[in-house]
Scaffold this motif. Structure first.
Motif, PDB file in Angstrom:
ATOM      1  N   PHE A   6       0.849  -1.204  -0.175  1.00 39.42           N
ATOM      2  CA  PHE A   6       0.103  -0.019  -0.046  1.00 39.42           C
ATOM      3  C   PHE A   6       0.895   1.259   0.015  1.00 39.42           C
ATOM      4  O   PHE A   6       1.693   1.286   0.942  1.00 39.42           O
ATOM      5  N   ASN A   7       0.708   2.246  -0.875  1.00 38.32           N
ATOM      6  CA  ASN A   7       1.423   3.250  -1.022  1.00 38.32           C
ATOM      7  C   ASN A   7       1.120   4.300   0.111  1.00 38.32           C
ATOM      8  O   ASN A   7      -0.066   4.503   0.339  1.00 38.32           O
ATOM      9  N   THR A   8       2.193   4.876   0.434  1.00 45.13           N
ATOM     10  CA  THR A   8       1.769   5.762   1.414  1.00 45.13           C
ATOM     11  C   THR A   8       1.615   7.190   1.076  1.00 45.13           C
ATOM     12  O   THR A   8       1.366   8.224   1.756  1.00 45.13           O
ATOM     13  N   LEU A  32      -9.686  -1.142  -0.168  1.00 46.34           N
ATOM     14  CA  LEU A  32      -9.659   0.320  -0.514  1.00 46.34           C
ATOM     15  C   LEU A  32      -9.485   1.332   0.647  1.00 46.34           C
ATOM     16  O   LEU A  32      -8.781   2.236   0.767  1.00 46.34           O
ATOM     17  N   ASP A  35      -6.040   1.977   1.533  1.00 52.45           N
ATOM     18  CA  ASP A  35      -5.226   2.776   0.641  1.00 52.45           C
ATOM     19  C   ASP A  35      -5.113   4.327   1.115  1.00 52.45           C
ATOM     20  O   ASP A  35      -6.314   4.712   1.163  1.00 52.45           O
ATOM     21  N   GLN A  36      -4.029   4.635   1.234  1.00 61.13           N
ATOM     22  CA  GLN A  36      -3.983   6.110   2.091  1.00 61.13           C
ATOM     23  C   GLN A  36      -4.200   7.193   0.835  1.00 61.13           C
ATOM     24  O   GLN A  36      -4.349   8.288   1.395  1.00 61.13           O
ATOM     25  N   ARG A  37      -4.182   6.713  -0.371  1.00 59.70           N
ATOM     26  CA  ARG A  37      -4.879   7.734  -1.389  1.00 59.70           C
ATOM     27  C   ARG A  37      -6.158   8.074  -1.246  1.00 59.70           C
ATOM     28  O   ARG A  37      -6.407   9.068  -1.756  1.00 59.70           O
ATOM     29  N   THR A  62      -7.541   4.056   9.175  1.00 60.66           N
ATOM     30  CA  THR A  62      -6.854   4.887   8.262  1.00 60.66           C
ATOM     31  C   THR A  62      -7.774   6.058   7.822  1.00 60.66           C
ATOM     32  O   THR A  62      -8.768   6.176   8.268  1.00 60.66           O
ATOM     33  N   GLN A 244      -8.824  -3.807  -6.098  1.00 62.67           N
ATOM     34  CA  GLN A 244      -7.963  -3.011  -5.295  1.00 62.67           C
ATOM     35  C   GLN A 244      -6.575  -2.663  -6.172  1.00 62.67           C
ATOM     36  O   GLN A 244      -6.211  -1.521  -6.082  1.00 62.67           O
ATOM     37  N   SER A 248      -5.419   1.020  -7.278  1.00 67.87           N
ATOM     38  CA  SER A 248      -4.284   1.634  -6.732  1.00 67.87           C
ATOM     39  C   SER A 248      -3.159   2.162  -7.636  1.00 67.87           C
ATOM     40  O   SER A 248      -2.758   2.945  -7.582  1.00 67.87           O
ATOM     41  N   ARG A 249      -3.266   1.231  -8.795  1.00 65.51           N
ATOM     42  CA  ARG A 249      -2.131   1.485  -9.698  1.00 65.51           C
ATOM     43  C   ARG A 249      -2.866   2.639 -10.773  1.00 65.51           C
ATOM     44  O   ARG A 249      -1.824   3.608 -10.779  1.00 65.51           O
TER      45      ARG A 249
END
Ligand code: LMR
Length: 324
Positions: A6-8, A32, A35-37, A62, A244, A248-249
């Motif tokens: 999971f990207n921060t 989801l 997911d930090q975005r 989150t 997801q 996310s990508r």
């Protein structure tokens, strides 16, 4: 290389899930939420449990603020101003059914969602999971077109589960590190329209027998799960992961990450089929560039030649339905 953690990087994306209380929708919504975005998570379903699903997921620590919406009357509010809409709504297969057998049920569900998106979030990125993807994506496109808001760069049939399965099965077969795999899978998302390109796996070598067996297993991976669930539905957890993953990508690319390339079922003219899954370069505006699928083995070329007519028929079925 597939990116799995999971990207921060924190961004402000409002993400809607349509069909959030179903077998795919619940784990997808949870992933989801991690997911930090995602800063706003809007969960919609016709099932009365939806506010409960949202309350439950909302307790996860989150940033995404989570809200639940239930019933047709609340669909517009759920979708309002979403940046990304992920759509796993609809009914799943039972043993003996093909994805196309879901057309009667799911076509009108997907059309109704597209109509709601026209006014609620016409500029969103739309990620279609509802089957039969080979027809529901054309239905979604056609519905947006009728209302003058279609942008081919923003509509994706999610075929990431085919890539996920290919990575898993090929890594096992070759004794490779699954974390390094990114097998291209082109075509569509149903049986023999799914074409994994084993010839493009660096460092791999397959006997003819293994090529055939692996290709068949990837093409019919969904049926493997349907049979194992014995009437209890189709893939939900691995599909949630795949959905997801693609979302996310895409959000990474929307945020400015460079060289994000993933396979997806998008409109393009690589073949005579109007929609075709191939490698797609993602960016701030969605599918920035449709990439060629590259050199094929004779076996793959044969598979491609026979799948394109099926894709054309399945897209036509969706287009005609939407224009009825
Ligand atoms: C899958 O690939 O598992 C999904 O499309 C669900 C199905 O019906 O197979």
């Amino acid at each position: 290389v597939l990116f799995r953690s999971f990207n921060t990087a924190v961004r402000n994306y409002r993400v809607g899930v349509v069909g959030a209380s179903g077998g795919i929708g619940q784990p997808l919504s949870l992933l989801l939420k991690l997911d930090q975005r995602v800063t706003d998570l809007s969960l919609y379903d016709v099932a009365p449990v939806t506010p409960g699903v949202a309350a439950d997921i909302g307790h996860v620590c989150t940033p995404a603020k989570t809200a639940g919406y239930v019933g047709q009357d609340q669909m517009h509010a759920a979708l309002k101003d979403c940046d990304v809409v992920v759509i796993p709504a609809g009914v799943p297969r039972k043993p003996g059914m093909t994805r196309d057998d879901l057309f009667t049920m799911n076509a009108s569900i997907v059309q109704g969602i597209a109509e709601a998106c026209v006014t609620a979030c016409p500029k969103a990125m739309f990620l279609i999971i509802s089957n039969p993807v080979n027809s529901t994506v054309p239905i979604f496109a056609e519905t947006l077109k009728k209302h003058g808001v279609y942008d081919k760069k923003r509509l994706f049939g999610v075929t990431s589960l085919d890539v996920v399965r290919a990575n898993t099965f090929i890594a096992e077969n070759q004794g490779m590190d699954v974390n390094t795999m990114a097998v291209p899978v082109i075509g569509g998302h149903a049986g023999t329209t799914i074409l994994p390109l084993l010839s493009q796996v660096p460092g791999a070598s397959f006997s003819d027998e293994d090529t055939k067996a692996l290709t068949h297993r990837i093409q019919f991976g969904g049926d493997e799960v349907v049979a194992a669930k014995a009437g209890g539905g189709s893939a939900t957890l691995s599909m949630a992961y795949a959905g997801q993953f693609f979302a996310s990508r895409l959000m990474a690319a929307m945020s400015g990450e460079k060289d994000v390339v993933e396979c997806a079922f998008v409109e393009n003219d690589l073949t005579s089929a109007p929609f075709f899954a191939t490698k797609v370069k993602l960016g701030p505006n969605g599918a920035e560039e449709v990439l060629p699928y590259g050199p094929l083995s004779a076996f793959e070329q044969e598979g491609l030649d026979s799948l394109v007519p099926d894709l054309i028929v399945q897209a036509k079925k969706g287009i005609e339905f939407a224009n009825k």
